[in-house]
Design an enzyme around this catalytic site. Structure first.
Site, mmCIF file in Angstrom:
data_model
loop_
_atom_site.group_PDB
_atom_site.id
_atom_site.type_symbol
_atom_site.label_atom_id
_atom_site.label_comp_id
_atom_site.label_asym_id
_atom_site.label_seq_id
_atom_site.Cartn_x
_atom_site.Cartn_y
_atom_site.Cartn_z
ATOM 1 N N THR A 556 0.861 -1.175 0.000
ATOM 2 C CA THR A 556 0.000 0.000 0.000
ATOM 3 C C THR A 556 0.906 1.236 0.000
ATOM 4 O O THR A 556 2.130 1.123 0.081
ATOM 5 C CB THR A 556 -0.872 0.076 1.264
ATOM 6 O OG1 THR A 556 -0.025 0.385 2.388
ATOM 7 C CG2 THR A 556 -1.579 -1.238 1.537
ATOM 8 N N LYS A 580 6.770 4.319 0.958
ATOM 9 C CA LYS A 580 7.780 5.267 1.470
ATOM 10 C C LYS A 580 7.397 5.906 2.797
ATOM 11 O O LYS A 580 8.166 6.671 3.356
ATOM 12 C CB LYS A 580 7.952 6.415 0.453
ATOM 13 C CG LYS A 580 8.785 6.060 -0.730
ATOM 14 C CD LYS A 580 8.925 7.233 -1.677
ATOM 15 C CE LYS A 580 7.721 7.421 -2.575
ATOM 16 N NZ LYS A 580 7.444 6.361 -3.532
ATOM 17 N N GLU A 607 13.882 -1.907 -0.839
ATOM 18 C CA GLU A 607 14.546 -1.496 -2.076
ATOM 19 C C GLU A 607 13.597 -0.726 -2.990
ATOM 20 O O GLU A 607 13.977 0.246 -3.636
ATOM 21 C CB GLU A 607 15.106 -2.734 -2.793
ATOM 22 C CG GLU A 607 15.760 -2.473 -4.128
ATOM 23 C CD GLU A 607 16.917 -1.489 -4.055
ATOM 24 O OE1 GLU A 607 18.000 -1.897 -3.685
ATOM 25 O OE2 GLU A 607 16.712 -0.288 -4.354
ATOM 26 N N LEU A 614 14.859 -0.472 -9.489
ATOM 27 C CA LEU A 614 16.284 -0.174 -9.683
ATOM 28 C C LEU A 614 17.047 -0.406 -8.379
ATOM 29 O O LEU A 614 16.557 -0.045 -7.303
ATOM 30 C CB LEU A 614 16.477 1.275 -10.139
ATOM 31 C CG LEU A 614 15.856 1.663 -11.482
ATOM 32 C CD1 LEU A 614 16.183 3.116 -11.805
ATOM 33 C CD2 LEU A 614 16.372 0.763 -12.593
ATOM 34 N N GLY A 665 -1.742 7.229 -17.439
ATOM 35 C CA GLY A 665 -1.669 6.597 -16.115
ATOM 36 C C GLY A 665 -0.295 6.771 -15.472
ATOM 37 O O GLY A 665 0.036 6.078 -14.507
ATOM 38 N N ASP A 679 6.785 13.902 -3.868
ATOM 39 C CA ASP A 679 7.203 12.512 -4.034
ATOM 40 C C ASP A 679 8.722 12.436 -4.220
ATOM 41 O O ASP A 679 9.403 11.592 -3.630
ATOM 42 C CB ASP A 679 6.459 11.947 -5.254
ATOM 43 C CG ASP A 679 6.821 10.511 -5.519
ATOM 44 O OD1 ASP A 679 6.572 9.687 -4.621
ATOM 45 O OD2 ASP A 679 7.368 10.221 -6.607
ATOM 46 N N LYS A 683 11.560 10.694 -1.674
ATOM 47 C CA LYS A 683 12.594 9.724 -2.088
ATOM 48 C C LYS A 683 13.986 10.203 -1.649
ATOM 49 O O LYS A 683 14.801 9.420 -1.173
ATOM 50 C CB LYS A 683 12.574 9.531 -3.606
ATOM 51 C CG LYS A 683 11.379 8.716 -4.063
ATOM 52 C CD LYS A 683 11.314 8.617 -5.566
ATOM 53 C CE LYS A 683 10.051 7.860 -5.975
ATOM 54 N NZ LYS A 683 9.662 8.146 -7.349
#
Ligand code: ADP
Ligand code: ASP
Ligand code: MG
Length: 818
Positions: A556, A580, A607, A614, A665, A679, A683
């Site tokens: 989720t 995250k 990961e 990646l 999308g 976002d 990261k």
């Protein structure tokens, strides 16, 4: 005396081989009809039921129906097996015996107690009934005699140990043989006589021992123990489903196994057979074609480090501690002497070389007696502080690994301890027999099933099984389930790994399976499930008692689920996630989670949180672990923004490209989530924290691409008004073009922990210019990679690639636990 030139074979049939008339017929078909000594147990459950009514009588009330059931079982057996004219004597025997039993029970009921003598008499009936019925049945076609073992087997106890008076026994048997001529002799197992002439028993499961006694007395060529399983298994098949039958064991291995709890064979069976070098065959009377297990002087070398494992439940660990014991000789001897006087047998001893403490394991039932006797007899040592504490840890169990292969092999106990540690099982005490054929550990009783599974798999006797719970079967979750489904079989055959998805949960309901969910049809099964989603129940199920390794995969993006990772870890469940929220959210929670993972020795793998599949996190961790120094990481880490900017570079309009990205999308349902840079910031935060910086969202300088005026309106309004702002974006583009550069939305973490998320323009020879479509690129500038940076590039979004990143974490976890 043994009849000349006769090669006897001794067969022993356990209760399950004599459960009903059909089984008796099967028994007959296993016999040759010549030179056979047939030792029998009571028919299935008889001894246990007799023990039950006896205990009930002691409490004042016994269940008449139980006794009636035992009686009917025997009567109907006689009826089914024998013609009418041969039934009467046996019917009469049953009638008389049950009347006697009832009288005895009545007496027990009145005095609310029973002596060992009474217990022996009651329990000993079962073998007499089964042996007499079998004698009559085999007698229909052969020359068969009946022998009540109580008339020939004489036993005595010395210091709590049972011994056979071989001389007296042999003489009594010879007298019997002088008067009897037979092709087959049926002998009652389990029962014997004391030197004083009182009927007694050899203890529960004692018929195996009776058979070995007969084998020795008759100098049999072989001893067959017929039971209800295909031989001796690598572990109790009722507890470890993947256990399998062992082809061959040495006498010594079999002894260790039997002594340490493998109920399939009574431990005293070995000595008489060993003495006369009689091979023992353990076979399944329900499936005689199965090869079974051979026990002889030579054991077959096994390809595994151990042959088998076994356990004894209901153990107490007695600890004696005291600094004063150091260097004082004789305390251990005193302790064991005291126990011997109480007739308490010690199963395992472990003493630290510091001599500060002695600990040993005994049966739980003797724990209080032992502690009291030790306190009473070591009063002087306690008063003079030689000994400080004597106490019992109840509710323990012993797990033992056994095998001749361990002799001289380095690392077996390391492997055992490591395997238990990985399964989160604490070892309370450990002992290795000097024969090196056995290593035993004391653990908590409630963890014994889990330990058996873990150790069985840890020594490659069965597949390594991973119990998996997946939360959030959306596009990424579904892709992962599909990938697991496709590779499951191969993982099993090539790497002995069993990935069992035992639970799938969405926001409304959950699907739980005791073993594993059939992955081909999980969507319809989840759909049909009526079980409401409940995170705690879900976690409990994934961890249920005998799985050695449990993992929850959170697919989720929910902060709610991420806030429970600490609970999962605390419970002993590993966590894998592309979410995250934990790594990029509240700093205090992140730190708590990381330190808990360390403290509990668990795994938390993520990961796929940065740039999907990646290998970013692992690369960064490797660089740090190997001592490299990260100078800066810069990158394009949003697939959506990467796409938008590469389209802009073609001269297209900002609003048009955003709309197209949404239609493909690539964006979140609300494209502002991507355009806000949040976002990307999250990261970067994850990467910075991985580097050890204590940073939070407010420390990231973010360039928000959403015009201020459009921050709060609806998505539709946002999209319709966006064209008004195209010129602003075009202006920046034109500026960059003029310099011969290109625009990218980039993030950077610097060595000092500062974080930037911004639009920047880069020269045409910069690696970013290689980006295509939704590609991500991360550039690591480090002390070692200083001339040319380390670059990772590839698609940074998409269900398939994200799922493969999670899958790689799952396999990494399996290899950590191997
Ligand atoms: P019998 O009535 O034939 O004497 P038991 O019930 O005494 O049979 O012993 C057989 C049972 O022992 C099996 O059904 C199995 O449940 C249990 N058992 C425990 N450990 C082992 C093992 N290592 N191998 C085989 N069976 C085992
Ligand atoms: N009937 C006895 C018991 O159940 C002996 C045996 O089966 O070996 O313990
Ligand atoms: Mg048995």
């Amino acid at each position: 005396m043994k009849k000349k030139n006769q090669n006897y074979i001794v067969h022993k049939f356990g209760g399950s081989s004599l459960a009903n008339a059909e089984r008796f017929t099967a028994v007959k078909s296993l016999l040759s009809g010549r030179n056979e000594i047939i030792v029998v147990s009571a028919i299935k459950e008889t001894t246990s039921l007799l023990q039950t009514v006896l205990d009930q009588a002691k409490e004042g009330q016994w269940d008449v129906s139980i006794l009636a059931r035992v009686e009917t079982n025997h009567l109907s057996l006689i009826e089914s097996l024998l013609p009418a004219h041969l039934r009467q004597d046996l019917f009469e025997m049953i009638r008389v015996d049950f009347a006697d039993i009832k009288s005895i029970l009545h007496g027990v009921q009145l005095i609310n107690s029973y002596s060992p003598a009474i217990q022996d008499v009651i329990l000993g009936y079962g073998e007499q009934w089964s042996a007499k019925i079998l004698t009559a049945y085999l007698g229909l076609t052969g020359k068969v005699s009946y022998l009540d073992a109580a008339t020939v087997v004489f036993i005595y106890h010395k210091r709590g140990t049972l011994y056979i008076d071989w001389e007296k026994t042999q003489a009594a048997l010879d007298r019997f043989l002088a008067d009897h001529n037979f092709d087959q002799l049926v002998v009652t197992g389990f029962i014997a006589t004391t030197l004083e002439g009182r009927r007694t028993t050899l203890g529960r499961n004692g018929s195996d021992f009776s058979a070995a006694i007969m084998a020795k007395l008759f100098e049999a060529t072989s001893l067959y123990i017929w039971t209800d399983v295909d031989g001796i298994f690598t572990a109790d098949p009722e507890r470890v489903r993947s256990a399998f039958a062992i082809e061959a064991l040495s006498y010594k291995e079999a002894l260790e196994l039997a002594y340490f709890g493998a109920k399939v064979l009574h431990p005293m069976t070995i000595a008489p057979a060993l003495e006369k070098h009689i091979p023992i065959y353990i076979k399944n009377s329900l499936k005689p074609s199965a090869p079974g297990t051979t026990i002889s002087s030579t054991s077959k070398k096994s390809p595994y480090l151990i042959k088998a494992l076994t356990s004894i439940d209901d153990i107490a660990l007695i600890n004696i501690e005291g600094a004063g014991m150091i260097g004082v000789s004789g305390i251990a001897a005193r302790v064991f002497d005291i126990l011997q006087q109480e007739k308490i047998s010690v199963i395992l001893i472990s003493q630290a070389s510091s001599e500060y403490s002695i600990c040993f394991a005994i049966a739980n039932q003797y724990a209080d007696t032992a502690v009291k006797a030790l306190h009473d007899n070591l009063q002087f040592e306690m008063e003079s502080r030689l000994i400080e504490k004597i106490y019992a840890d109840k509710a323990c169990a012993i797990l033992a690994v056994i095998g001749d292969e361990m002799i001289g092999t380095i690392g077996v106990s390391g492997k055992l301890c490591g395997t238990l540690a990985k399964a989160n099982i604490n070892i309370r005490a450990i002992a290795q027999g000097s024969s090196e054929r056995n290593i035993s550990v004391v653990i908590n009783k409630e963890e014994v099933n889990k330990a058996l599974q873990a150790v069985h798999a840890g020594f490659y006797l069965s597949n390594k099984t991973m119990s998996i719970g997946l939360i959030g079967p959306g596009i990424v979750g579904s892709a992962l389930l599909q990938q697991i489904h496709e590779t499951q079989k191969q993982l099993k055959s090539d790497y002995q790994v069993s990935l069992c998805v035992r639970g799938i949960m969405n926001s409304k309901k959950m699907l739980l399976a005791p073993d594993h969910i059939e992955l081909e049809t999980w969507p319809s099964q989840l759909n049909a499930s009526t079980v409401e989603a409940n995170l705690q129940e879900f976690a409990n199920h994934i961890l249920s008692d005998n799985v050695p390794h449990a993992v929850i995969i959170d697919c989720t993006a929910s902060p709610g689920i991420a806030s429970h990772y600490v609970d999962f870890i605390a419970q002993g469940i590993d966590v894998i996630t592309p979410n995250k929220q934990a790594n990029g959210g509240d700093l205090a929670y992140y730190q708590q989670l990381k330190s808990l993972v360390q403290q509990k020795n668990r795994y938390y793998l993520y990961e796929a949180t940065v740039c999907a599949g990646l290998p970013v996190i692992n690369t960064l961790q490797d660089l740090i672990k190997t001592g490299d120094e990260i100078v800066a990481i810069e990158g394009v880490v949003s697939g959506t923004l990467s796409y938008i900017f590469s389209e802009l570079a073609k001269g297209r309009r900002f609003s048009e490209v955003v709309l197209e990205a949404k239609q493909h999308g690539y964006t979140e349902p609300d494209p502002r989530e991507d355009l806000s840079g949040k976002d990307v910031a999250r990261k970067l935060l994850c990467l910075a924290r991985e580097m050890g910086h204590e940073v939070s969202m407010q420390d990231v300088k973010v360039h928000n691409l959403v015009p201020k005026e459009l921050l709060t309106c609806s998505v539709d309004e946002f999209l319709s008004r966006l064209p008004d702002y195209d010129d602003q974006m075009t202006a920046s583009l034109v500026k960059a073009n003029a310099k011969g550069e290109r625009l990218y939305y980039v993030g950077a973490v610097h060595q000092d922990g500062s974080l930037h998320v911004e639009i920047a323009s880069f020269k045409q020879d910069h690696p970013f210019t290689r980006l295509q479509g939704t590609d991500n690129m991360l550039i690591f500038h480090t002390r070692r990679y200083h001339q040319q940076p380390l670059i990772i590039q590839g698609p940074g979004a998409g269900a398939e690639v994200t799922a493969s990143g999670i899958f790689a974490d799952l396999l990494r976890l399996v290899s950590f636990l191997a």
